[in-house]
Design an enzyme around this catalytic site. Structure first.
Site, PDB file in Angstrom:
ATOM      1  CD  GLN A  11       0.758  -1.681  -4.006  1.00 55.76           C
ATOM      2  OE1 GLN A  11      -0.172  -0.554  -4.481  1.00 55.76           O
ATOM      3  NE2 GLN A  11       1.848  -1.191  -4.355  1.00 55.76           N
ATOM      4  CB  CYS A  12      -4.114  -3.979  -0.323  1.00 56.16           C
ATOM      5  SG  CYS A  12      -5.625  -4.359   0.837  1.00 56.16           S
ATOM      6  N   PRO A  13      -3.397  -6.850   0.227  1.00 52.77           N
ATOM      7  CG  PRO A  13      -3.890  -9.551   1.823  1.00 52.77           C
ATOM      8  CD  PRO A  13      -3.150  -8.183  -0.003  1.00 52.77           C
ATOM      9  CG  ASP A  38      -1.179  -0.427  -0.614  1.00 48.86           C
ATOM     10  OD1 ASP A  38      -1.928   0.236  -1.182  1.00 48.86           O
ATOM     11  OD2 ASP A  38      -1.912  -1.634   0.137  1.00 48.86           O
TER      12      ASP A  38
END
Length: 93
Positions: free
Chosen positions: A26-28, A53
């Site tokens: 997931q981000c980042p 994501d």
């Protein structure tokens, strides 16, 4: 890297381009790992990035624009994933 996935599965050659499978991150992390992988490429070399994501559809194009890298193609994949074809263009800080 998802459970049971090896480093060989994570970063492998596909034709003359490379594939970076970032599903499950997931981000980042997808953008950070894309940038780190691109630093290892020579000018003009290309990388396919696969991620699931949902924020990557904004983050990867923004990264390419901000850092002067090429976004050659962006497309939806199966099971909610997305593919990005990026090209190393010059210096990458």
């Amino acid at each position: 890297m998802s459970e049971g996935q090896t480093k060989a599965d994570f970063y492998m050659a596909m034709e003359d381009d490379f594939v970076l499978d970032l599903r499950g991150l997931q981000c980042p992390l997808p953008v950070l790992k894309t940038r780190n992988a691109m630093r290892k490429l020579g000018d003009g070399e290309r990388l396919w990035v696969r991620t699931d994501d949902p924020l990557a559809v904004l983050d990867v194009p923004n990264f390419c624009n901000e850092y002067g890298q090429g976004l050659l193609e962006q497309k939806a994949g199966e099971e909610g994933s997305h593919w990005f074809h990026v090209e190393r263009r010059g210096e990458l800080r």
